[in-house]
Write an enzyme that holds these catalytic residues in place. Structure first.
Site, mmCIF file in Angstrom:
data_model
loop_
_atom_site.group_PDB
_atom_site.id
_atom_site.type_symbol
_atom_site.label_atom_id
_atom_site.label_comp_id
_atom_site.label_asym_id
_atom_site.label_seq_id
_atom_site.Cartn_x
_atom_site.Cartn_y
_atom_site.Cartn_z
ATOM 1 N N GLY A 1 -14.116 -21.221 -5.696
ATOM 2 C CA GLY A 1 -12.738 -21.701 -5.779
ATOM 3 C C GLY A 1 -12.351 -22.458 -4.531
ATOM 4 N N VAL A 40 0.825 -1.199 0.000
ATOM 5 C CA VAL A 40 0.000 0.000 0.000
ATOM 6 C C VAL A 40 0.865 1.257 0.000
ATOM 7 C CG1 VAL A 40 -1.678 1.301 1.361
ATOM 8 C CG2 VAL A 40 -1.964 -1.136 1.017
ATOM 9 N N LYS A 50 -7.689 -11.662 7.468
ATOM 10 C CA LYS A 50 -7.442 -10.897 8.702
ATOM 11 C C LYS A 50 -8.540 -9.872 8.970
ATOM 12 C CE LYS A 50 -4.397 -7.004 7.472
ATOM 13 N NZ LYS A 50 -5.411 -5.967 7.464
ATOM 14 N N CYS A 106 -5.402 -9.722 3.285
ATOM 15 C CA CYS A 106 -6.441 -8.857 3.860
ATOM 16 C C CYS A 106 -7.767 -9.509 4.208
ATOM 17 C CB CYS A 106 -6.640 -7.654 2.947
ATOM 18 S SG CYS A 106 -5.185 -6.591 3.003
ATOM 19 N N GLU A 112 -7.718 2.286 1.972
ATOM 20 C CA GLU A 112 -7.301 1.963 0.612
ATOM 21 C C GLU A 112 -8.075 0.735 0.120
ATOM 22 O OE1 GLU A 112 -5.426 3.575 -1.656
ATOM 23 O OE2 GLU A 112 -6.306 1.948 -2.812
ATOM 24 N N LYS A 153 -3.494 -15.346 -5.594
ATOM 25 C CA LYS A 153 -4.277 -15.050 -6.795
ATOM 26 C C LYS A 153 -3.279 -14.707 -7.902
ATOM 27 C CE LYS A 153 -5.047 -10.145 -6.358
ATOM 28 N NZ LYS A 153 -6.021 -9.090 -6.372
ATOM 29 N N THR A 160 -5.746 -0.508 7.210
ATOM 30 C CA THR A 160 -7.089 -0.973 7.581
ATOM 31 C C THR A 160 -7.134 -1.110 9.098
ATOM 32 O OG1 THR A 160 -7.237 -2.131 5.485
ATOM 33 C CG2 THR A 160 -8.762 -2.832 7.224
ATOM 34 N N ASN A 214 -14.464 -5.214 2.639
ATOM 35 C CA ASN A 214 -13.740 -6.484 2.546
ATOM 36 C C ASN A 214 -14.573 -7.649 3.063
ATOM 37 O OD1 ASN A 214 -11.545 -5.388 1.339
ATOM 38 N ND2 ASN A 214 -10.094 -5.774 2.983
HETATM 39 N N1 NAI Z 1 -1.833 -5.372 0.604
HETATM 40 C C1 NAI Z 1 -2.945 -4.851 0.117
HETATM 41 O O1 NAI Z 1 -3.321 -5.156 -1.003
HETATM 42 C C2 NAI Z 1 -3.771 -3.888 0.907
HETATM 43 C C3 NAI Z 1 -3.486 -3.626 2.241
HETATM 44 N N2 NAI Z 1 -4.272 -2.753 2.956
HETATM 45 C C4 NAI Z 1 -3.944 -2.422 4.352
HETATM 46 O O2 NAI Z 1 -2.810 -1.546 4.345
HETATM 47 C C5 NAI Z 1 -1.956 -1.809 5.471
HETATM 48 C C6 NAI Z 1 -0.555 -2.121 4.993
HETATM 49 O O3 NAI Z 1 -0.608 -3.293 4.215
HETATM 50 P P1 NAI Z 1 0.637 -3.783 3.335
HETATM 51 O O4 NAI Z 1 1.151 -2.650 2.533
HETATM 52 O O5 NAI Z 1 0.209 -5.018 2.637
HETATM 53 O O6 NAI Z 1 1.682 -4.119 4.507
HETATM 54 P P2 NAI Z 1 3.147 -4.712 4.435
HETATM 55 O O7 NAI Z 1 3.306 -5.548 5.619
HETATM 56 O O8 NAI Z 1 3.386 -5.272 3.062
HETATM 57 O O9 NAI Z 1 4.085 -3.418 4.557
HETATM 58 C C7 NAI Z 1 4.236 -2.628 5.683
HETATM 59 C C8 NAI Z 1 5.586 -1.922 5.630
HETATM 60 O O10 NAI Z 1 5.689 -1.071 6.766
HETATM 61 C C9 NAI Z 1 7.042 -1.109 7.234
HETATM 62 N N3 NAI Z 1 7.106 -0.618 8.608
HETATM 63 C C10 NAI Z 1 6.745 -1.228 9.760
HETATM 64 N N4 NAI Z 1 6.909 -0.399 10.813
HETATM 65 C C11 NAI Z 1 7.378 0.773 10.331
HETATM 66 C C12 NAI Z 1 7.722 2.019 10.898
HETATM 67 N N5 NAI Z 1 7.610 2.236 12.198
HETATM 68 N N6 NAI Z 1 8.185 2.989 10.091
HETATM 69 C C13 NAI Z 1 8.295 2.800 8.766
HETATM 70 N N7 NAI Z 1 7.961 1.634 8.147
HETATM 71 C C14 NAI Z 1 7.508 0.641 8.919
HETATM 72 C C15 NAI Z 1 7.434 -2.548 7.055
HETATM 73 O O11 NAI Z 1 8.833 -2.698 7.062
HETATM 74 C C16 NAI Z 1 6.787 -2.849 5.687
HETATM 75 O O12 NAI Z 1 7.678 -2.549 4.628
HETATM 76 C C17 NAI Z 1 -2.634 -2.935 6.244
HETATM 77 O O13 NAI Z 1 -3.465 -2.381 7.226
HETATM 78 C C18 NAI Z 1 -3.505 -3.620 5.191
HETATM 79 O O14 NAI Z 1 -4.629 -4.257 5.751
HETATM 80 C C19 NAI Z 1 -5.321 -2.079 2.386
HETATM 81 C C20 NAI Z 1 -5.627 -2.291 1.062
HETATM 82 C C21 NAI Z 1 -4.868 -3.199 0.209
HETATM 83 O O1 UGA Z 2 -7.859 -4.656 1.754
HETATM 84 C C1 UGA Z 2 -7.202 -5.221 0.916
HETATM 85 O O2 UGA Z 2 -6.056 -5.604 1.060
HETATM 86 C C2 UGA Z 2 -7.773 -5.517 -0.434
HETATM 87 O O3 UGA Z 2 -8.351 -6.849 -0.357
HETATM 88 C C3 UGA Z 2 -8.885 -7.334 -1.590
HETATM 89 O O4 UGA Z 2 -7.882 -7.372 -2.602
HETATM 90 P P1 UGA Z 2 -6.825 -8.585 -2.750
HETATM 91 O O5 UGA Z 2 -6.637 -9.250 -1.421
HETATM 92 O O6 UGA Z 2 -5.652 -8.012 -3.451
HETATM 93 O O7 UGA Z 2 -7.452 -9.647 -3.732
HETATM 94 P P2 UGA Z 2 -8.890 -9.993 -4.335
HETATM 95 O O8 UGA Z 2 -8.831 -9.884 -5.800
HETATM 96 O O9 UGA Z 2 -9.974 -9.296 -3.644
HETATM 97 O O10 UGA Z 2 -8.967 -11.548 -3.964
HETATM 98 C C4 UGA Z 2 -8.993 -11.984 -2.616
HETATM 99 C C5 UGA Z 2 -9.216 -13.475 -2.563
HETATM 100 O O11 UGA Z 2 -10.536 -13.806 -2.990
HETATM 101 C C6 UGA Z 2 -10.476 -14.837 -3.976
HETATM 102 N N1 UGA Z 2 -11.602 -14.666 -4.934
HETATM 103 C C7 UGA Z 2 -11.847 -13.448 -5.494
HETATM 104 C C8 UGA Z 2 -12.911 -13.281 -6.350
HETATM 105 C C9 UGA Z 2 -13.758 -14.373 -6.648
HETATM 106 O O12 UGA Z 2 -14.757 -14.292 -7.413
HETATM 107 N N2 UGA Z 2 -13.488 -15.569 -6.063
HETATM 108 C C10 UGA Z 2 -12.427 -15.750 -5.202
HETATM 109 O O13 UGA Z 2 -12.217 -16.871 -4.682
HETATM 110 C C11 UGA Z 2 -9.121 -14.680 -4.637
HETATM 111 O O14 UGA Z 2 -8.714 -15.887 -5.246
HETATM 112 C C12 UGA Z 2 -8.263 -14.289 -3.453
HETATM 113 O O15 UGA Z 2 -7.812 -15.426 -2.760
HETATM 114 C C13 UGA Z 2 -9.977 -6.355 -2.052
HETATM 115 O O16 UGA Z 2 -10.499 -6.804 -3.311
HETATM 116 C C14 UGA Z 2 -9.432 -4.935 -2.183
HETATM 117 O O17 UGA Z 2 -10.481 -4.042 -2.542
HETATM 118 C C15 UGA Z 2 -8.830 -4.518 -0.837
HETATM 119 O O18 UGA Z 2 -8.251 -3.236 -0.921
#
Ligand code: NAI
Ligand code: UGA
Length: 436
Positions: free
Chosen positions: A254, A11, A264, A261, A149, A322, A121, A209
């Site tokens: 599936g 993110v 959790k 995400c 996000e 995925k 989140t 979510n």
């Molecule tokens: N991965 C995704 O697709 C999405 C994630 N989110 C939410 O966004 C948040 C972040 O998710 P990700 O980016 O996947 O996490 P991530 O675990 O991939 O990255 C977090 C980063 O923060 C760094 N970090 C930790 N403590 C720190 C500090 N004190 N100062 C600076 N950097 C620090 C870590 O080293 C790591 O690089 C979570 O709450 C997640 O639920 C929301 C939408 C999409």
């Molecule tokens: O909060 C987050 O991190 C993100 O979580 C999901 O995004 P993501 O985890 O990247 O992936 P998705 O495409 O949503 O798929 C999630 C899971 O659902 C499964 N899925 C998805 C769609 C479907 O029709 N069937 C199904 O089994 C996928 O295989 C995968 O394991 C949400 O789609 C995002 O909007 C959100 O920002």
């Protein structure tokens, strides 16, 4: 605008890069020095289609930079984004220690007004907790904004650059104006910014979510029922998806939802409800069904081989949770591997992007093939866990000559049933007739 992004995970990195793309000056901070050095050297630490072009362009234009020094990053920033982990704590509730810890560090460094934006989140009430940390440690004025996000991995750049909507939770006019200006280039196509209070914004993210996870889970149950009653889930999916009120997307059954995400966040929302003495029954059922769905391919194998999987060799296509990502967090493939290894079977896996991450986790517990076809050598059956495009139209004649048996267990419904009849395969997919 001058922006600091704290945390360069998925993110943070996408947010920082995409904010630089519209002309903002962005500094990203992370505590992992190795990662920061890599980014400074122009290397992306994650695989995300399309991100590399923007990443390199904005570094070259001096709009995107990286540091481990928090003070340097936030000194001139008008807006500070926190994109930090919120993993499940011991009881499943979101662990806020990263967010509150960073808020404390920032509060001790700032000397002028800042907008502190929470992109992670987080449970309802977190903006208030962050504001309290600032109030405790500084007299400098801040506004704490919730800006969840909604990007999906694999299409993250598009999701950020052209969002369906942007949600901004704040009751401050000053912060609302700054955030509105920042997001104006992204919502130009008519997609709205929804302004609301912080609590509604925080809950919007969990609700989105959890709703999507529920939708998938509902379809997984329909698929399971289809198998029992002799219906075809593809037909049912099309039949209901054409109703606008239901919608076509996220109806694909599936082997359970995975990723960093959905699992959790569903759990965290259920725990948050419990904390407020509310019994969120649907979410408990969703988690329960998803646990079972993650090993449905294994259950099908058990039935096919009458419980005798010892010494059998399985080719596994797909490890990432995925397609279009190397992310293996909560990937259903890992659960299947675990069950197979416990049953004494051998696994040879292939994934276009995620094998490196699995090697770190599982080492030589399984074998890794360098192509999808190499994985099939001497295999009793092929299992499919991720719907990479590469797997959708394989060379079946070639497969036939390599596989020990023409047997496929497909957790993603990649192939047409009639085609599998014509080719003479045993083909067991999700919610559809078994071809034998
Ligand atoms: N991965 C995704 O697709 C999405 C994630 N989110 C939410 O966004 C948040 C972040 O998710 P990700 O980016 O996947 O996490 P991530 O675990 O991939 O990255 C977090 C980063 O923060 C760094 N970090 C930790 N403590 C720190 C500090 N004190 N100062 C600076 N950097 C620090 C870590 O080293 C790591 O690089 C979570 O709450 C997640 O639920 C929301 C939408 C999409
Ligand atoms: O909060 C987050 O991190 C993100 O979580 C999901 O995004 P993501 O985890 O990247 O992936 P998705 O495409 O949503 O798929 C999630 C899971 O659902 C499964 N899925 C998805 C769609 C479907 O029709 N069937 C199904 O089994 C996928 O295989 C995968 O394991 C949400 O789609 C995002 O909007 C959100 O920002």
């Amino acid at each position: 605008m001058k922006i600091a992004v704290i945390g360069t995970g998925y993110v943070g990195l996408v947010t920082g890069t995409c904010l630089a793309e519209t002309g903002n000056n962005v500094i990203c901070v992370d505590i992992i020095e190795e990662k920061v050095n890599k980014m400074k050297a122009g290397q992306l630490p994650i695989y995300e289609p399309g991100l590399d072009v923007l990443f390199h362009r904005n570094i070259a234009q001096n709009r995107l930079s990286f540091t481990t020094n928090l003070a340097d990053a936030i000194k001139d920033a008008e807006i500070i984004f926190m994109a930090l982990p919120t993993p499940p704590g011991g009881d499943g509730a979101a662990d806020l220690s990263y967010i509150l810890g960073a808020a404390k560090d920032i509060s001790k460094l700032i000397t002028d007004y800042k907008v502190i934006v929470n992109k992670s989140t987080v449970p309802v009430g977190t903006a208030d907790k962050v504001a309290a940390v600032f109030a405790e440690n500084t007299s400098v004025e801040v506004d704490v904004v919730s800006n969840p996000e909604f990007l999906r991995e694999g299409v993250a750049v598009d999701d950020f650059m052209k969002p369906d909507r942007v949600v901004i939770g704040t009751r401050s006019e000053r912060a609302r104006k700054l955030m509105g200006e920042l997001y104006a280039p992204y919502v130009r196509q008519g997609n709205p910014i929804y302004y609301m209070d912080e609590r509604s914004s925080e809950l919007t993210k969990y609700a989105a979510n959890s709703f999507l996870a529920t939708k998938i889970t509902f379809m997984n149950e329909i698929a399971n029922l289809c198998e029992i009653v002799g219906a075809d889930v593809d037909a049912v999916r099309k039949g209901i998806g054409s109703d606008d009120r239901i919608g076509k997307r996220f109806l694909f059954p599936g082997i359970g939802y995975g990723g960093s995400c959905f699992p959790k966040d569903v759990q965290a929302l259920e725990k948050a409800a419990v904390e407020h003495n509310y019994d969120f029954k649907i979410l408990k059922a969703v988690m329960d069904v998803n646990e079972k769905q993650k090993t449905i391919l294994f259950d099908k194998l058990q039935a096919y081989y009458k419980g005798d999987l010892k010494g059998k060799k399985f080719a596994l296509w797909g490890l990432a949770f995925k397609p279009e990502t190397d992310d293996i967090r909560e990937a259903p493939a890992l659960y299947i591997i675990n069950e197979l290894l416990n049953a004494g079977a051998e696994v040879v896996a292939f994934d276009p992007e995620a094998m490196g991450n699995v090697k770190v986790l599982l080492g030589d517990k399984i074998k890794y093939a360098s192509t999808q076809y190499e994985a099939l050598e001497g295999a009793d059956a092929l299992l499919i866990a991720t719907e990479w495009s590469l797997f959708r139209n394989p060379d079946f004649e070639k497969m036939e000559s390599i596989l020990k048996n023409k047997v496929i267990f497909d957790g993603r419904n990649l192939f047409d049933l009639q085609k599998m009849i014509d080719l003479g395969y045993y083909y067991n997919s999700i919610g559809r007739k078994i071809i034998s």
